[in-house]
Design a protein around this motif. Structure first.
Motif, PDB file in Angstrom:
ATOM      1  N   ALA A 170      48.776  63.775  55.702  1.00 51.10           N
ATOM      2  CA  ALA A 170      47.851  64.192  56.769  1.00 51.10           C
ATOM      3  C   ALA A 170      47.525  65.677  56.646  1.00 51.10           C
ATOM      4  CB  ALA A 170      48.462  63.879  58.131  1.00 51.10           C
ATOM      5  N   GLU A 171      48.518  66.478  56.319  1.00 48.74           N
ATOM      6  CA  GLU A 171      48.292  67.916  56.153  1.00 48.74           C
ATOM      7  C   GLU A 171      47.466  68.202  54.911  1.00 48.74           C
ATOM      8  OE1 GLU A 171      52.201  69.572  56.236  1.00 48.74           O
ATOM      9  OE2 GLU A 171      52.285  69.635  58.435  1.00 48.74           O
ATOM     10  N   GLU A 187      43.963  67.408  55.760  1.00 46.21           N
ATOM     11  CA  GLU A 187      43.523  68.127  56.953  1.00 46.21           C
ATOM     12  C   GLU A 187      42.864  67.176  57.958  1.00 46.21           C
ATOM     13  OE1 GLU A 187      41.034  71.303  55.612  1.00 46.21           O
ATOM     14  OE2 GLU A 187      42.691  72.426  54.745  1.00 46.21           O
ATOM     15  N   CYS A 188      43.580  66.124  58.295  1.00 47.54           N
ATOM     16  CA  CYS A 188      43.038  65.141  59.238  1.00 47.54           C
ATOM     17  C   CYS A 188      43.131  65.675  60.661  1.00 47.54           C
ATOM     18  CB  CYS A 188      43.793  63.822  59.123  1.00 47.54           C
ATOM     19  SG  CYS A 188      45.458  63.868  59.819  1.00 47.54           S
ATOM     20  N   SER A 189      42.509  64.967  61.583  1.00 47.07           N
ATOM     21  CA  SER A 189      42.531  65.363  62.995  1.00 47.07           C
ATOM     22  C   SER A 189      43.858  64.982  63.634  1.00 47.07           C
ATOM     23  CB  SER A 189      41.396  64.667  63.744  1.00 47.07           C
ATOM     24  OG  SER A 189      41.623  63.260  63.801  1.00 47.07           O
ATOM     25  N   GLU A 190      44.126  65.535  64.811  1.00 47.62           N
ATOM     26  CA  GLU A 190      45.354  65.203  65.535  1.00 47.62           C
ATOM     27  C   GLU A 190      45.368  63.723  65.896  1.00 47.62           C
ATOM     28  OE1 GLU A 190      47.837  67.317  69.016  1.00 47.62           O
ATOM     29  OE2 GLU A 190      46.033  66.301  69.750  1.00 47.62           O
ATOM     30  N   GLU A 191      44.218  63.184  66.292  1.00 44.06           N
ATOM     31  CA  GLU A 191      44.158  61.765  66.649  1.00 44.06           C
ATOM     32  C   GLU A 191      44.540  60.893  65.455  1.00 44.06           C
ATOM     33  OE1 GLU A 191      41.119  58.217  68.131  1.00 44.06           O
ATOM     34  OE2 GLU A 191      40.465  60.317  68.235  1.00 44.06           O
ATOM     35  N   GLN A 192      44.028  61.214  64.281  1.00 49.51           N
ATOM     36  CA  GLN A 192      44.356  60.428  63.093  1.00 49.51           C
ATOM     37  C   GLN A 192      45.853  60.480  62.790  1.00 49.51           C
ATOM     38  OE1 GLN A 192      41.443  62.477  60.562  1.00 49.51           O
ATOM     39  NE2 GLN A 192      40.526  60.483  60.083  1.00 49.51           N
ATOM     40  N   ARG A 229      50.991  60.055  72.452  1.00 51.80           N
ATOM     41  CA  ARG A 229      51.134  61.387  71.854  1.00 51.80           C
ATOM     42  C   ARG A 229      52.592  61.734  71.570  1.00 51.80           C
ATOM     43  NH1 ARG A 229      47.332  65.219  71.707  1.00 51.80           N
ATOM     44  NH2 ARG A 229      46.092  64.047  73.230  1.00 51.80           N
TER      45      ARG A 229
END
Length: 463
Positions: A278-279, A282-287, A192
């Motif tokens: 990514a923004e 609107e991907c996930s935090e994991e992606q 992370r």
């Protein structure tokens, strides 16, 4: 992947992905200059050609000035090695004025040092009877030699070897598969920390938009004319965000960025295109975490072979890493990501498959020829007179063979396909055995031997 390898990779990332303020080359010079412990009366600096080239025309943070003299002057006045590549963090107006006076008094002398590592910085400071000498080599913060008043405090140079980073032979050597597996399979909580690259470099881009730095590329792209002629898309969003951070950094703004492999621009280019895309989707935090990790670790992997300072702009390497992260965010797997790298390589070298020719020696081609002699593989430039491609391939032969083996072994096909061996007519096991024989000779498997005998019997003219 075993735990030891995981730990080594995390350590490597923390070593290569670090904050920096300003262009890293002049900042590295400032780092070396602060050892004297008092204000020097004279400072002599000897640099490799690549350091001299990279540092002479870029902005120095918080000064409104460009080039090495002010970076060296401030390094001797306020530099703190504990800050790493943020060595000029404590800059004040008073220190800047004093640094300008040092330059005015001509107390700094800069010269080229031949026959040294591509990244080499040697600084000799003196004040009365006090002297200091510091050498940084191979990496921007790799101090290999420190001497003060004739007493050697540190000497990590290797006898008979050009100034090199200590312990390099023990450094974990990455591979494409290792990078992909780590980025895709590591527990999120353990990687992370890579989000720090997005946080710091995004802040740099946002701060840049509040002023007019450099050539204001970002504002041009996102402005009226930029949208009119380039459109408003994921591509222009990536370009604008990335250019914003680079504009500020190269203009000497006092804004920290997260660097990669000793370069702030590499860190920016490995981060912000991925973050922007990514923004947009609107991907996930994991992606996002896995995409950023894939991008940054891919850059480190490529730079391990390419070197810190090379003729190839490091931002091309960083863009290759970013393309891998973006390909993953688009749903791509390992195969698609490998194509992203190939596309980037062809764009950089301006090559196509028709630029290089390959042929085997006659004893491998003529029916009934002597098989006892070793078979030779000839690689040549198809362009008359040559363009240097074959020579470069020769220099990188071992790396190319290992990567070829890796690509064939990890291809999900059963018997061979266009992705791994070029077409469906070549046997995967045969190709893999042949590639491995370049490294270590071994007997061919029975299935391959029988296949070879049948092929020989079926040649035209053979009964």
């Amino acid at each position: 992947m075993d735990k030891i390898t995981q730990t080594q990779i995390i350590k490597l990332i923390h070593q290569e992905v670090i904050p920096a303020i300003g262009c890293t080359e002049p900042v590295a010079v400032a780092l070396a200059a602060e050892v004297l412990g008092c204000k020097p009366e004279k400072t002599e600096v000897f640099l490799s050609a690549n350091i001299l080239k990279n540092a002479m025309g870029v902005g120095i943070p918080g000064t409104g000035m460009v080039g090495l003299p002010i970076a060296i002057a401030l390094g001797t006045l306020i530099g703190k090695s504990a800050y790493g590549l943020e060595v000029l963090r404590d800059l004040t107006p008073e220190a800047l004025a004093e640094g300008k006076q040092v330059i005015e008094d001509k107390r700094i002398h800069i010269a080229l040092k031949d026959n040294v590592d591509k990244l080499y910085i040697e600084v000799i400071c003196s004040a009365g009877d006090e002297t200091s000498r510091v050498i940084i080599c191979h990496e921007h913060t790799n101090v290999v030699y420190v001497e003060k008043n004739g007493v050697v405090l540190t000497d990590r140079r290797k006898e008979g070897v050009s100034c090199d980073a200590s312990g390099d032979e023990d450094e974990l050597r990455l591979s494409f598969s290792t990078v992909y597996e780590f980025a895709m399979e590591m527990p999120l909580d353990e990687i992370r920390f890579i989000l720090e690259t997005a946080d710091l470099n995004r802040k740099a881009a946002e701060a840049s938009l509040k002023g007019n730095f450099g050539h204001t590329v970002s504002k041009t792209v996102s402005g009226v004319y930029g949208r009119k002629y380039m459109g408003d898309s994921a591509y222009t969003h990536m370009l604008a965000m990335t250019a914003a951070a680079c504009d500020a950094r190269m203009d000497g703004a006092m804004i920290p960025v997260m660097s990669n492999s000793g370069s702030g621009n590499q860190g920016i280019a490995a981060t912000l295109p991925v973050l922007s895309f990514a923004e947009d989707i609107e991907c996930s935090e994991e992606q996002l975490i896995r995409a950023l990790m894939l991008s940054h670790l891919m850059v480190i992997y490529i730079k391990q072979s390419l070197g810190r300072l090379s003729a190839l702009c490091g931002c091309v390497v960083a863009a290759t890493g970013a393309s891998c992260g973006i390909t993953y965010l688009m749903g791509g797997d390992k195969v698609q990501i490998s194509y992203a790298i190939k596309n980037a390589a062809m764009m950089v070298t301006m090559t196509e498959k028709d630029d290089i020719g390959v042929i085997l020696s006659n004893n491998a081609l003529i029916p009934g020829a002597e098989r006892g002699r070793k078979v030779s593989l000839f690689i040549y430039d198809k362009y008359e007179g040559g363009l240097g491609y074959a020579e470069k391939i020769y220099d990188l032969t071992e790396q190319i063979i290992h990567q070829s083996i890796e690509q064939v072994e990890h291809c999900p096909c059963k018997d061979g396909c266009p992705v791994c061996v070029g077409n469906y007519t070549l046997d995967k096991k045969t190709v893999l055995w042949g590639l491995k024989n370049f490294i270590e000779e071994s007997e061919s498997p029975v299935s391959i031997s029988k296949q070879s005998e049948l092929s020989e019997m079926n040649r035209p003219g053979i009964k």
